[in-house]
Design an enzyme around this catalytic site. Structure first.
Site, short mmCIF file in Angstrom:
data_model
loop_
_atom_site.label_atom_id
_atom_site.label_comp_id
_atom_site.label_asym_id
_atom_site.label_seq_id
_atom_site.Cartn_x
_atom_site.Cartn_y
_atom_site.Cartn_z
N HIS A 78 0.82 -1.21 0.00
CA HIS A 78 0.00 0.00 0.00
C HIS A 78 0.85 1.25 0.00
CE1 HIS A 78 -3.82 -2.15 1.59
NE2 HIS A 78 -3.91 -1.92 0.29
N HIS A 108 -10.21 -4.90 4.22
CA HIS A 108 -8.75 -4.89 4.04
C HIS A 108 -8.33 -6.11 3.20
CE1 HIS A 108 -4.47 -5.17 4.99
NE2 HIS A 108 -4.53 -3.89 5.31
N THR A 165 -3.12 -8.60 11.07
CA THR A 165 -1.73 -8.41 11.53
C THR A 165 -1.39 -6.95 11.82
OG1 THR A 165 -0.80 -8.18 9.30
CG2 THR A 165 -0.97 -10.42 10.18
N SER A 174 5.42 0.08 4.64
CA SER A 174 5.66 -0.03 3.20
C SER A 174 6.20 1.29 2.61
CB SER A 174 4.37 -0.46 2.48
OG SER A 174 3.30 0.36 2.86
N SER A 181 -2.78 2.78 3.51
CA SER A 181 -2.03 1.79 4.28
C SER A 181 -2.59 1.72 5.70
CB SER A 181 -0.56 2.18 4.31
OG SER A 181 0.06 1.65 5.47
N CYS A 191 3.28 -12.01 2.65
CA CYS A 191 4.08 -11.83 3.87
C CYS A 191 3.98 -13.09 4.74
CB CYS A 191 3.55 -10.63 4.65
SG CYS A 191 4.23 -10.53 6.30
N GLU A 217 -5.85 -8.05 3.26
CA GLU A 217 -5.41 -9.20 4.07
C GLU A 217 -6.61 -10.00 4.57
OE1 GLU A 217 -2.74 -8.24 7.44
OE2 GLU A 217 -3.85 -9.73 8.57
N ASN A 252 -1.47 0.16 8.45
CA ASN A 252 -0.54 0.38 9.57
C ASN A 252 -0.11 1.84 9.66
OD1 ASN A 252 2.56 0.66 8.86
ND2 ASN A 252 1.68 -0.64 7.28
N CYS A 257 1.52 -8.22 13.79
CA CYS A 257 2.92 -8.17 13.38
C CYS A 257 3.72 -7.37 14.41
CB CYS A 257 3.00 -7.51 12.01
SG CYS A 257 4.65 -7.09 11.54
#
Lengths: 286, 286
Positions: free
Chosen positions: A41, A127, A162, A263, A220, A99, A129, A222, A192
């Site tokens: 992202h 999302h 994560t 990222s 993104s 990942c 993921e 995160n 994560c």
């Protein structure tokens, strides 16, 4: 102006792995290489890969006409089983750069479903993921949510996307347990660690600084989390993806903090610190 | 006087199994039979077994002199590994009548310790079941408690003594999770279903009745739990172990409820209902 940059910057393990392997492939291989969706992202990173010769397609129903003689890369967030089947049926070669932390979470969910557990995931349905996860497991035995529900199951396994923050996850599962009468419960923190460490740093830097810049993709997960954490402590928090966004802004202050998403490339960060040195004679602290 | 007796009465599965097997052995075997500790927490049942010829010893350091030619029975709550070793070394034969529900809990704890989990048990350290559990597992990786602690472990498995009540267990583990930052959590309700069902019935009967008699061992954990549940709803709750305790009491009322612990024999209950019929012309409801 003094500038403090977070210690944890640059790509995280999963992004670094996906980015490096993609670049290696682009260099050594003469086979055409496609990417299904965005590798990560971050539009600068994606543009950089495009410049190196990668071809991106986003719709699984509109495959490239030369797929049978091309490679395709599975991005870091993963894809669904159905999407994987289509890629495998239609491309000459499929390179999986999901990942490993995301893959481990998916494998854990598959294992626990087989053992008879209903899965509750603390995450956002939309999302990539989470969409990949849902599409890789038994959909009748999983709920992806950020809200508390009353369930009919006795055996339940609770995990997390994560990239969520640990405090919200903890609030989530304690509320879930209060609301339900499960008799057999497994809770696994599948967040994560890299993103957790960046959260802790975000708090410190937001407390120290007069202003904070969070550098990372606008979509993104995160990065947005770092923005939220910083904003809660320091309202003068700015989220940018490209240096251009700063051109009309006055960043003058005594202490400026910088955070980056997992990222965000190190070269984009470098560009930002150079900009600050030139325009504000900023001193970058160790 | 109308008398309503709980539907779930008499021995539970584990007590019934231990009592019947002990009696069978006493009938068919001419070898001397010892019991280490009380088979169950009920003095009438224990006295009954004594009358049938069993010999009880309570101190593992004072074994009977004829142990080498005798049998010994392991009681329903279980014993520690060390006690078991001493019995096996010193008796001709060891008969294990530990309740299977207790054995299953112990096996589960051993398995999870081997997988690297620190064990937290919601229970009373002094209860024979808990002493037996602690003495059968790695003592450095277990905490038996009813209080909330801050732990240094990341992987934790939370279980319960088989005779605690479900609501307290749930409050316990939600508080434990709030207080700690575990990342890998297993919670298993190891409460005996039989005792849970008796709890639910206890509430109904305590609500219906003017007075409640709880019949069961004064040192029986599950009986004391029924007494507490009933008393919370109906303060006119009386805990007795033997009918003699009623002799000087006036039980006159419209509606009398009766509950029994899981180690209370059906013949003791029968004696109670007969007493009520004779003295109060009680009508026993279906």
């Amino acid at each position: 102006m003094k500038v403090k940059v977070a210690e944890k910057v640059g790509f995280c393990y999963g992004v670094n792995r996906a980015y490096n392997k993609t670049n290696e492939m682009l260099k050594k291989d003469n086979k055409k290489t496609y990417l299904f969706g965005e590798l990560v992202h971050n539009k600068i990173v994606v543009q950089n890969l495009k410049n190196s010769g990668i071809n991106i397609f986003k719709d699984i129903n509109k495959l490239p006409t030369d797929s049978k003689t091309s490679k395709v890369i599975i991005r870091a967030h993963g894809i669904t089983l159905e999407e994987r089947r289509i890629l495998e049926d239609n491309f000459d070669e499929v390179i999986d750069l999901t990942c490993p932390i995301v893959s481990n979470m998916t494998s854990f969910v598959i294992k626990k479903q087989k053992e008879g557990y209903f899965i509750v995931v603390y995450g956002s349905k939309q999302h990539p993921e989470m969409r990949a996860l849902k599409g890789s497991v038994d959909q009748s035995k999983i709920k992806i949510t950020k809200d508390i529900h009353k369930e009919n199951y006795k055996k339940v396994c609770i995990v997390s996307q994560t990239t969520v923050d640990i405090k919200s996850f903890k609030n989530f599962y304690t509320e879930y347990l209060k609301t339900n009468d499960f008799s057999d419960i497994i809770i696994k923190n599948t967040i994560c660690i890299e993103t957790s460490k960046r959260e802790i740093e975000a708090k410190k830097i937001a407390n120290w600084a007069d202003k904070v810049i969070v550098l990372g993709g606008k979509n993104s997960s995160n990065t947005k989390k770092l923005v939220n954490i910083s904003k809660t402590i320091n309202e003068k928090t700015l989220h940018i993806e490209e240096i251009e966004e700063l051109k009309n802004k006055d960043l003058s202050c005594e202490k400026l903090g910088i955070l980056t998403g997992t990222s965000t490339a190190i070269w984009t960060l470098k560009e930002l610190t150079e900009y600050l040195k030139n325009k504000y004679s900023a001193e970058i602290l160790d």
